[in-house]
Scaffold this active site. Structure first.
Site, PDB file in Angstrom:
ATOM      1  N   GLY A 176      -8.802   8.702   6.556  1.00 16.73           N
ATOM      2  CA  GLY A 176      -9.710   8.697   5.316  1.00 16.73           C
ATOM      3  C   GLY A 176     -11.042   8.977   6.019  1.00 16.73           C
ATOM      4  N   ASP A 231     -12.683   8.073   8.705  1.00 13.84           N
ATOM      5  CA  ASP A 231     -12.703   7.657   9.846  1.00 13.84           C
ATOM      6  C   ASP A 231     -13.630   8.847  10.760  1.00 13.84           C
ATOM      7  OD1 ASP A 231     -11.707   5.072  10.060  1.00 13.84           O
ATOM      8  OD2 ASP A 231      -9.590   5.983  10.352  1.00 13.84           O
ATOM      9  N   THR A 288       0.625  -1.063  -0.111  1.00 10.05           N
ATOM     10  CA  THR A 288      -0.051  -0.037  -0.055  1.00 10.05           C
ATOM     11  C   THR A 288       0.873   1.390  -0.028  1.00 10.05           C
ATOM     12  OG1 THR A 288      -1.725   1.269   1.150  1.00 10.05           O
ATOM     13  CG2 THR A 288      -0.273  -0.057   2.378  1.00 10.05           C
ATOM     14  N   HIS A 346     -13.297  -3.360   9.599  1.00  9.46           N
ATOM     15  CA  HIS A 346     -13.412  -4.307   8.285  1.00  9.46           C
ATOM     16  C   HIS A 346     -11.927  -4.811   8.093  1.00  9.46           C
ATOM     17  CE1 HIS A 346     -12.128  -0.237   7.779  1.00  9.46           C
ATOM     18  NE2 HIS A 346     -11.990  -0.385   6.620  1.00  9.46           N
ATOM     19  N   ARG A 347     -10.810  -4.283   8.592  1.00  8.58           N
ATOM     20  CA  ARG A 347      -9.529  -4.600   8.221  1.00  8.58           C
ATOM     21  C   ARG A 347      -9.257  -5.829   9.125  1.00  8.58           C
ATOM     22  NH1 ARG A 347      -7.943  -0.149   7.513  1.00  8.58           N
ATOM     23  NH2 ARG A 347      -8.407  -0.228   5.466  1.00  8.58           N
ATOM     24  N   ASP A 369      -7.699  -3.784  -0.477  1.00  7.38           N
ATOM     25  CA  ASP A 369      -8.586  -2.776  -1.057  1.00  7.38           C
ATOM     26  C   ASP A 369      -9.638  -2.553  -0.144  1.00  7.38           C
ATOM     27  OD1 ASP A 369      -8.460  -1.008  -3.587  1.00  7.38           O
ATOM     28  OD2 ASP A 369     -10.644  -1.978  -3.664  1.00  7.38           O
ATOM     29  N   SER A 370     -10.031  -1.495   0.116  1.00  6.94           N
ATOM     30  CA  SER A 370     -11.020  -1.097   0.692  1.00  6.94           C
ATOM     31  C   SER A 370     -11.931   0.416   0.551  1.00  6.94           C
ATOM     32  CB  SER A 370     -10.478  -1.055   2.431  1.00  6.94           C
ATOM     33  OG  SER A 370      -9.358  -0.094   2.383  1.00  6.94           O
TER      34      SER A 370
HETATM   35  P1  ITT Z   1      -3.379   1.865  -1.741  1.00  5.56           P
HETATM   36  O1  ITT Z   1      -4.351   1.543  -2.894  1.00  5.56           O
HETATM   37  O2  ITT Z   1      -1.938   2.309  -1.811  1.00  5.56           O
HETATM   38  O3  ITT Z   1      -3.671   0.837  -0.750  1.00  5.56           O
HETATM   39  P2  ITT Z   1      -5.632   3.916  -1.461  1.00  5.56           P
HETATM   40  O4  ITT Z   1      -5.967   4.906  -0.113  1.00  5.56           O
HETATM   41  O5  ITT Z   1      -5.755   4.227  -2.669  1.00  5.56           O
HETATM   42  O6  ITT Z   1      -3.958   3.201  -0.905  1.00  5.56           O
HETATM   43  P3  ITT Z   1      -7.802   1.959  -1.450  1.00  5.56           P
HETATM   44  O7  ITT Z   1      -7.749   2.223  -3.105  1.00  5.56           O
HETATM   45  O8  ITT Z   1      -7.961   0.928  -1.089  1.00  5.56           O
HETATM   46  O9  ITT Z   1      -6.287   2.559  -1.036  1.00  5.56           O
HETATM   47  O10 ITT Z   1      -8.807   3.186  -1.133  1.00  5.56           O
HETATM   48  C1  ITT Z   1      -9.351   3.002   0.165  1.00  5.56           C
HETATM   49  C2  ITT Z   1      -9.852   4.231   0.767  1.00  5.56           C
HETATM   50  O11 ITT Z   1     -11.045   3.888   1.430  1.00  5.56           O
HETATM   51  C3  ITT Z   1      -8.916   4.796   1.522  1.00  5.56           C
HETATM   52  O12 ITT Z   1      -8.250   5.953   0.830  1.00  5.56           O
HETATM   53  C4  ITT Z   1      -9.873   5.515   2.473  1.00  5.56           C
HETATM   54  O13 ITT Z   1     -10.406   6.719   2.014  1.00  5.56           O
HETATM   55  C5  ITT Z   1     -10.963   4.793   2.495  1.00  5.56           C
HETATM   56  N1  ITT Z   1     -10.902   3.815   3.898  1.00  5.56           N
HETATM   57  C6  ITT Z   1     -10.290   2.557   3.698  1.00  5.56           C
HETATM   58  N2  ITT Z   1     -10.173   1.876   4.938  1.00  5.56           N
HETATM   59  C7  ITT Z   1     -10.680   2.993   5.795  1.00  5.56           C
HETATM   60  C8  ITT Z   1     -10.431   2.883   7.397  1.00  5.56           C
HETATM   61  O14 ITT Z   1     -10.161   2.028   8.044  1.00  5.56           O
HETATM   62  N3  ITT Z   1     -10.868   4.084   7.785  1.00  5.56           N
HETATM   63  C9  ITT Z   1     -11.174   5.518   6.946  1.00  5.56           C
HETATM   64  N4  ITT Z   1     -11.121   5.108   5.664  1.00  5.56           N
HETATM   65  C10 ITT Z   1     -10.839   4.061   5.052  1.00  5.56           C
END
Ligand code: ITT
Length: 198
Positions: free
Chosen positions: A158, A160, A11, A185-186, A71-72
């Site tokens: 994010g 949160d 990531t 979720h993680r 991916d989240s």
């Molecule tokens: P990587 O692809 O490099 O891992 P990214 O931020 O682009 O980084 P994602 O495409 O999976 O990752 O996007 C996930 C988004 O969802 C992340 O940027 C946050 O905005 C949100 N998100 C996921 N998990 C979260 C959490 O535990 N708390 C708050 N926001 C979360």
């Protein structure tokens, strides 16, 4: 099955990196993508699972290491599941979460009258482990909650500050990070892949 001893955490999101490293056992040696100077691949999958596979396989092939990627995102029912797999993109090119949060609140305000009736949302996470021999394993987890009418708290990352998990009256942003990381979720996705590490 031999247990994983060192892993690349695939990531480029610092908040995610922090949380995934916290979940993994202390004795596992953890590597960042930055160590190899790697930027992220294009995430053109249609689901959290496809995108986590794209990231895990990409970073593993670049480094010849076992890679764990996540991916989240946040799904808001009032917004018909948005931002979903586009959660990160709502923050713009610089991944600015103030912008992403404002966008959610602004869109929800358009349905103000329904906000209280249909205030359900969830965070979803899919994790994929990819081994250099081409083997992979994916798992997912989710946490249900509601969207706060304003931003609260400075913890986490994010979305949160606007997510209140069911059973609590604080946003993830206000909560003790260790508590968040024991119910989110993680954590739930991690429980299903834990067997590869311990
Ligand atoms: P990587 O692809 O490099 O891992 P990214 O931020 O682009 O980084 P994602 O495409 O999976 O990752 O996007 C996930 C988004 O969802 C992340 O940027 C946050 O905005 C949100 N998100 C996921 N998990 C979260 C959490 O535990 N708390 C708050 N926001 C979360």
């Amino acid at each position: 099955m031999s247990k994983i001893k060192k892993i690349l955490i695939g990531t480029n999101n610092k908040g995610k990196y922090r949380e995934i490293s916290y979940l993994l056992p202390k004795k596992i040696k953890k590597f960042e993508t930055g160590f190899f100077n790697l930027s992220s691949p294009e995430e053109n999958g249609k689901s959290f699972k496809e995108n986590s596979y794209i990231k895990a396989s990409y970073f593993s092939k670049k480094t010849n290491m076992i890679c764990l990627a996540d991916d989240s995102g946040l799904e808001v029912d009032l917004l018909e599941g948005e931002p979903g797999i586009y959660s990160s993109r709502w923050g713009g090119k610089k991944n600015n979460f103030n912008i992403a949060i404002k966008k959610v609140l602004k869109k929800m305000n358009k349905f103000k009258d329904n906000w209280d009736n249909i205030n359900s949302a969830r965070f979803i996470c899919c994790m994929t482990i990819f081994w250099p021999n081409g083997k992979s394993y994916s798992s997912s987890g989710s946490v249900e909650g509601t969207i706060s009418k304003s931003k609260k708290g400075k913890n986490g990352f994010g979305y949160d500050p606007i997510f209140i998990p069911n059973g609590y009256n604080k946003t993830f942003g206000e909560m003790n990070p260790k508590l968040k990381m024991s119910i989110d979720h993680r954590f739930k996705a991690y429980l299903k892949i834990k067997k590869f590490f311990i």
